[in-house]
Design an enzyme around this catalytic site. Structure first.
Site, PDB file in Angstrom:
ATOM      1  N   GLU A   1      55.907 -29.895  60.017  1.00  0.00           N
ATOM      2  CA  GLU A   1      55.595 -28.686  60.551  1.00  0.00           C
ATOM      3  C   GLU A   1      56.638 -27.654  60.471  1.00  0.00           C
ATOM      4  O   GLU A   1      56.146 -26.390  59.971  1.00  0.00           O
ATOM      5  CB  GLU A   1      55.425 -28.945  62.367  1.00  0.00           C
ATOM      6  CG  GLU A   1      55.261 -27.693  63.147  1.00  0.00           C
ATOM      7  CD  GLU A   1      54.114 -26.849  62.741  1.00  0.00           C
ATOM      8  OE1 GLU A   1      53.120 -27.275  62.062  1.00  0.00           O
ATOM      9  OE2 GLU A   1      54.016 -25.778  63.213  1.00  0.00           O
TER      10      GLU A   1
ATOM     11  N   LYS B   1      43.988 -16.199  60.435  1.00  0.00           N
ATOM     12  CA  LYS B   1      44.405 -17.017  61.768  1.00  0.00           C
ATOM     13  C   LYS B   1      43.337 -18.031  61.846  1.00  0.00           C
ATOM     14  O   LYS B   1      43.270 -19.221  62.132  1.00  0.00           O
ATOM     15  CB  LYS B   1      44.381 -16.107  62.840  1.00  0.00           C
ATOM     16  CG  LYS B   1      44.880 -16.632  64.228  1.00  0.00           C
ATOM     17  CD  LYS B   1      46.204 -17.234  64.153  1.00  0.00           C
ATOM     18  CE  LYS B   1      46.671 -17.935  65.607  1.00  0.00           C
ATOM     19  NZ  LYS B   1      47.644 -18.592  65.174  1.00  0.00           N
TER      20      LYS B   1
ATOM     21  N   LYS C   1      55.646 -23.922  58.307  1.00  0.00           N
ATOM     22  CA  LYS C   1      56.092 -22.774  58.961  1.00  0.00           C
ATOM     23  C   LYS C   1      56.821 -21.825  57.743  1.00  0.00           C
ATOM     24  O   LYS C   1      56.255 -20.839  57.531  1.00  0.00           O
ATOM     25  CB  LYS C   1      56.990 -22.831  60.022  1.00  0.00           C
ATOM     26  CG  LYS C   1      56.434 -23.002  61.325  1.00  0.00           C
ATOM     27  CD  LYS C   1      55.199 -22.037  61.718  1.00  0.00           C
ATOM     28  CE  LYS C   1      53.998 -22.601  61.653  1.00  0.00           C
ATOM     29  NZ  LYS C   1      53.296 -23.244  62.739  1.00  0.00           N
TER      30      LYS C   1
ATOM     31  N   ASN D   1      30.636 -11.797  58.877  1.00  0.00           N
ATOM     32  CA  ASN D   1      31.753 -12.933  59.043  1.00  0.00           C
ATOM     33  C   ASN D   1      31.162 -14.298  58.440  1.00  0.00           C
ATOM     34  O   ASN D   1      30.576 -14.498  59.418  1.00  0.00           O
ATOM     35  CB  ASN D   1      32.491 -13.066  60.014  1.00  0.00           C
ATOM     36  CG  ASN D   1      33.555 -14.041  60.277  1.00  0.00           C
ATOM     37  OD1 ASN D   1      33.901 -14.666  59.234  1.00  0.00           O
ATOM     38  ND2 ASN D   1      33.813 -14.554  61.640  1.00  0.00           N
ATOM     39  N   GLY D   2      31.598 -14.794  57.169  1.00  0.00           N
ATOM     40  CA  GLY D   2      30.675 -16.049  56.888  1.00  0.00           C
ATOM     41  C   GLY D   2      30.588 -15.957  55.401  1.00  0.00           C
ATOM     42  O   GLY D   2      30.987 -14.917  54.841  1.00  0.00           O
TER      43      GLY D   2
ATOM     44  N   TRP E   1      38.377 -10.835  54.897  1.00  0.00           N
ATOM     45  CA  TRP E   1      39.536 -11.789  54.363  1.00  0.00           C
ATOM     46  C   TRP E   1      38.383 -12.146  53.066  1.00  0.00           C
ATOM     47  O   TRP E   1      37.301 -13.188  53.137  1.00  0.00           O
ATOM     48  CB  TRP E   1      39.687 -13.249  54.996  1.00  0.00           C
ATOM     49  CG  TRP E   1      40.630 -14.225  54.659  1.00  0.00           C
ATOM     50  CD1 TRP E   1      41.939 -14.134  54.433  1.00  0.00           C
ATOM     51  CD2 TRP E   1      40.155 -15.169  54.020  1.00  0.00           C
ATOM     52  NE1 TRP E   1      42.503 -15.139  53.912  1.00  0.00           N
ATOM     53  CE2 TRP E   1      41.268 -16.016  53.448  1.00  0.00           C
ATOM     54  CE3 TRP E   1      38.967 -16.044  53.717  1.00  0.00           C
ATOM     55  CZ2 TRP E   1      41.314 -17.050  52.996  1.00  0.00           C
ATOM     56  CZ3 TRP E   1      38.854 -16.978  52.864  1.00  0.00           C
ATOM     57  CH2 TRP E   1      40.051 -17.809  52.756  1.00  0.00           C
TER      58      TRP E   1
ATOM     59  N   HIS F   1      63.277 -43.099  46.997  1.00  0.00           N
ATOM     60  CA  HIS F   1      62.396 -43.534  45.919  1.00  0.00           C
ATOM     61  C   HIS F   1      61.901 -42.712  45.108  1.00  0.00           C
ATOM     62  O   HIS F   1      60.742 -42.479  44.406  1.00  0.00           O
ATOM     63  CB  HIS F   1      61.070 -44.192  46.797  1.00  0.00           C
ATOM     64  CG  HIS F   1      61.593 -45.320  48.021  1.00  0.00           C
ATOM     65  ND1 HIS F   1      61.752 -46.383  47.390  1.00  0.00           N
ATOM     66  CD2 HIS F   1      61.647 -45.327  49.267  1.00  0.00           C
ATOM     67  CE1 HIS F   1      62.198 -47.544  48.365  1.00  0.00           C
ATOM     68  NE2 HIS F   1      62.059 -46.571  49.629  1.00  0.00           N
TER      69      HIS F   1
ATOM     70  N   ARG G   1      42.642 -11.650  61.459  1.00  0.00           N
ATOM     71  CA  ARG G   1      41.618 -12.726  60.766  1.00  0.00           C
ATOM     72  C   ARG G   1      41.429 -12.363  59.169  1.00  0.00           C
ATOM     73  O   ARG G   1      40.520 -13.020  58.648  1.00  0.00           O
ATOM     74  CB  ARG G   1      40.476 -12.406  61.368  1.00  0.00           C
ATOM     75  CG  ARG G   1      40.176 -12.800  62.861  1.00  0.00           C
ATOM     76  CD  ARG G   1      38.938 -12.440  63.449  1.00  0.00           C
ATOM     77  NE  ARG G   1      38.162 -13.325  63.034  1.00  0.00           N
ATOM     78  CZ  ARG G   1      37.442 -14.533  63.677  1.00  0.00           C
ATOM     79  NH1 ARG G   1      38.381 -14.773  64.773  1.00  0.00           N
ATOM     80  NH2 ARG G   1      36.699 -15.257  62.979  1.00  0.00           N
TER      81      ARG G   1
ATOM     82  N   CYS H   1      37.678 -12.823  58.367  1.00  0.00           N
ATOM     83  CA  CYS H   1      36.920 -11.574  58.660  1.00  0.00           C
ATOM     84  C   CYS H   1      36.762 -11.300  60.083  1.00  0.00           C
ATOM     85  O   CYS H   1      36.633 -12.206  60.844  1.00  0.00           O
ATOM     86  CB  CYS H   1      35.730 -11.495  57.873  1.00  0.00           C
ATOM     87  SG  CYS H   1      35.895 -11.777  56.334  1.00  0.00           S
TER      88      CYS H   1
ATOM     89  N   GLU I   1      54.370 -20.649  55.030  1.00  0.00           N
ATOM     90  CA  GLU I   1      53.028 -19.800  55.123  1.00  0.00           C
ATOM     91  C   GLU I   1      54.076 -18.338  55.387  1.00  0.00           C
ATOM     92  O   GLU I   1      53.221 -17.285  55.281  1.00  0.00           O
ATOM     93  CB  GLU I   1      52.601 -20.121  56.213  1.00  0.00           C
ATOM     94  CG  GLU I   1      53.030 -20.515  57.652  1.00  0.00           C
ATOM     95  CD  GLU I   1      51.992 -20.813  58.584  1.00  0.00           C
ATOM     96  OE1 GLU I   1      52.072 -21.634  59.483  1.00  0.00           O
ATOM     97  OE2 GLU I   1      50.698 -20.360  58.382  1.00  0.00           O
TER      98      GLU I   1
HETATM   99  C1  F6R Z   1      49.818 -22.753  60.687  1.00  0.00           C
HETATM  100  C2  F6R Z   1      48.416 -22.490  61.155  1.00  0.00           C
HETATM  101  C3  F6R Z   1      47.333 -23.110  60.632  1.00  0.00           C
HETATM  102  C4  F6R Z   1      46.444 -23.732  61.895  1.00  0.00           C
HETATM  103  C5  F6R Z   1      45.038 -24.412  61.349  1.00  0.00           C
HETATM  104  C6  F6R Z   1      44.226 -24.799  62.536  1.00  0.00           C
HETATM  105  O1  F6R Z   1      50.902 -21.949  61.553  1.00  0.00           O
HETATM  106  O2  F6R Z   1      48.306 -21.945  62.231  1.00  0.00           O
HETATM  107  O3  F6R Z   1      47.650 -24.276  60.054  1.00  0.00           O
HETATM  108  O4  F6R Z   1      47.031 -24.541  62.623  1.00  0.00           O
HETATM  109  O5  F6R Z   1      44.307 -23.305  60.709  1.00  0.00           O
HETATM  110  O6  F6R Z   1      43.870 -23.668  63.151  1.00  0.00           O
HETATM  111  P1  F6R Z   1      43.191 -24.139  64.833  1.00  0.00           P
HETATM  112  O7  F6R Z   1      44.191 -24.674  65.417  1.00  0.00           O
HETATM  113  O8  F6R Z   1      42.779 -22.597  65.212  1.00  0.00           O
HETATM  114  O9  F6R Z   1      41.981 -24.879  64.440  1.00  0.00           O
END
Ligand code: F6R
Length: 619
Positions: free
Chosen positions: A490, A614, A494, A100-101, A74, A513, A27, A2, A497
């Protein structure tokens, strides 16, 4: 999660709030709303993106209010709908707020504190709405129309709340004031000339001011055009420290790219140069405040993060384990607290976070500090909660990362951790009267990193073609060993998501295995093979997939290419040769572009993938 924004001053509030909401959409984007104060409070909300709200506002008569609050959601409690959108208002529309919360005890509060309120006064299924009715109730009880009485009502309400909040509240008794409060969720206040701003994150207001105050935990502020007064919950004035943020305006714009993600992928060479310019010097540890005496006492390093930040932590794990007398472990922040970790003053806890606001990471930090360990934060957002609460901070200086999928922040985190490792190694080697050969070798090659990333980026069209070929794949494996396995994790994250395609990362040796049973002519296996000592083994695992008619896409350094590989792989992307610990960073750039193009071909909303936000400020 949010985003909230607020403005009080002399300009048109709608424009400033809408521009802020647009920047905060990363957000959350289930619904959006705005409340403007003139004689009364006028609230407009809409389900869906900020754009929907803008379309409604465009059709309305121009409102030239100079004060307002706004929100992009959100959803946590209650589905995304007009009713559940913020701002929420008291039954008489006198008070209005954005939040937000999470108010964890909202049902309890509703039943115990608001039992007199008729059911039809409560319009939404949200936890937030209970708060506004509570404040309204106490304001009535206090019976006095004064700023102090309103502040008391807010404090009385928040004292009853279990949970977390960043709140912005307006009341039609105070025509130019916004009341804000925070606990466990970020809130920044921007200071201007005869105008002031607030937001969940400074990127929302950087167009208007660079002077940012980060509201501390459990604090309240009253913001008017000429003043920002901050208090604790006993109404005692508290001092505030203003940070100057020098991020460029272009950093928060797409500058011609289709998406922030693509822009941020292409920014990586610049991010690397920038980090190395600031940090590749003999004062690195001194600048952070890490002293040799302290470093020598540490016997264990905990490396902690979530998602991509956790992957950055894994990249450094084995290197730290190389340092004599030191053990290390890498943990998910969300699991750390439940693993009964042994924490004491001889443990260093490294918390990695782009936003510096991730709730799980913040909770791990607080546990570490409570147990007397020192905390080193590797953070991108200047002034964020994690950076402020840590004992030492390394800023990754990657500039704002707007796309939900983290790209340049990961590269900067890995780089920062490598530079940290090298400096610690060097200092301990010197201590033993030795030279750190490793430092010299890697330092030399670090200077080639941005150039080699540029070469990887130049292969964008080729990577796009590979992505096109495989965008219909229903399942994929990403495999590698050692550092390559982390890049597999990683790369797979990507793709999940942003492209919403299922893929699984496997340690290459584990395939046989079990999962190899799945391999057939429909399954793509992406092999990351950059580490010399295990290259033969991973290539054998890929050959095992090929022997079962699997499809192979390979990412390898130029020096590994030979006839056998050419025969085995259906597609190959070559990366430049360089020091082994840097090669995975190049491979990751290829996988970032691969995920981006697959998502683009599938017409996904790349910067705002569904269900994600984010900054994950809920546990
Ligand atoms: C993946 C992604 C998330 C963040 C995770 C931690 O692309 O962006 O997995 O890496 O939510 O976020 P931060 O780094 O802001 O603590």
């Amino acid at each position: 999660m949010c985003g909230i924004v607020g403005y009080t001053g002399f300009q048109n509030a709608t424009e400033i709030l809408m521009s802020g909401l647009k920047k905060l959409e990363y957000r959350g984007y289930d619904s959006a709303g705005i409340a403007l104060l003139t004689d009364n409070i006028n609230t407009i909300k809409s389900q869906g993106r900020v754009e929907n709200l803008k379309n409604i506002l465009d059709k309305k008569q121009n409102n030239d209010s100079k004060i307002g609050i706004a929100h992009t959601r959100w959803a946590t409690h209650g589905n995304p709908s007009d009713y559940n959108s913020h701002p929420h208002s008291s039954h008489d529309c006198k008070i209005c707020l954005v939040h937000n919360g999470i108010v964890e005890n909202y049902l309890d509060l509703k039943n115990k504190e608001l039992s007199d309120l008729s059911e039809d006064c409560i319009k939404s299924q949200t936890d937030t709405e209970i708060l506004v009715h509570l404040i309204r109730k106490f304001y009535d009880v206090n019976r006095e129309i004064s700023e102090e009485s309103f502040l008391d009502s807010i404090i009385m309400s928040l004292n009853k709340v279990k949970g977390s909040y960043a709140l912005a509240i307006i009341c039609d008794d105070f025509k130019d004031k916004i009341f804000v409060a925070r606990k466990d969720n970020p809130l920044v206040i921007g200071s201007g000339n005869k105008e002031n701003f607030l937001a969940s994150d400074s990127t929302a207001i950087l167009n208007y001011t660079r002077e940012i105050y980060f509201l501390e935990e459990n604090k309240i502020a009253i913001i008017s055009p000429n003043e920002i007064n901050t208090y604790d919950f006993n109404k005692k004035n508290v001092n505030k420290k203003i940070f100057h943020i020098d991020w460029n305006i272009e950093d928060v714009d797409k500058t011609g790219y289709d998406s922030f993600m693509l822009k941020e992928i292409f920014e990586q060479p610049k991010v690397i140069d920038n980090f190395l310019n600031i940090n590749l010097n003999s004062d690195f540890l001194k600048n952070i405040g890490l002293e040799k005496k302290y470093l020598k006492k540490i016997n264990h390093i905990y490396i902690i993060g979530c998602g991509t930040a956790y992957h950055a932590g894994l990249m450094i794990l084995n290197l730290f384990r190389n340092i004599e007398g030191l053990s290390a472990s890498c943990e998910f922040a969300s699991e750390f607290r439940y693993e009964n970790p042994v924490i004491d003053k001889n443990k260093l806890v490294i918390i990695i976070s782009q936003s510096g606001e991730t709730a799980d990471s913040l909770a791990a930090l607080r546990l570490a500090k409570k147990s007397k360990a020192k905390v080193l934060a590797v953070v991108n957002s200047v002034g964020s909660s994690i950076s402020r609460e840590a004992d030492y901070v390394i800023y990754t200086n990657a500039g704002p990362e707007i796309a939900v999928a983290s790209t340049k922040a990961f590269t900067a985190q890995v780089l920062a951790l490598y530079v940290l490792y090298l400096n610690i190694k060097k200092i301990l080697a010197k201590e033993n009267d030795g030279k750190c050969k490793e430092f010299e070798l890697i330092e030399k090659d670090l200077k080639n990193l941005s150039r080699n990333i540029r070469s990887a980026l130049k292969q964008n069209n080729k990577i796009k073609k590979v992505a096109k070929k495989y965008s219909n794949s229903k399942n994929m494996f990403y495999i590698g060993r050692n550092l390559d396995y982390i890049i597999a994790l990683e790369g797979s994250l990507k793709l999940k998501e942003i492209a919403y395609l299922f893929s699984q990362a496997y340690a290459a040796g584990e395939l046989k295995h079990g999962p190899i049973a799945l391999i057939d002519e429909n399954i793509l296996t992406i092999g990351i093979v950059t580490q010399d000592k295990i290259r033969g083994k991973t290539l054998s695992n890929l050959k095992e997939c090929k022997a079962r008619n699997g499809i192979i896409f390979l990412i390898i350094p130029e020096k590994f290419l030979d006839d056998e590989i050419l025969e085995m792989a259906d597609d190959i992307i070559l990366i430049k040769d360089m020091h082994e610990i840097l090669l995975p960073i190049l491979a990751n750039v290829v996988l970032q572009l691969f995920a981006y193009h697959v998502a683009n071909i599938l017409e996904r909303d790349i910067d705002k993938p569904k269900n994600l936000a984010k900054s994950v400020t809920v546990e």
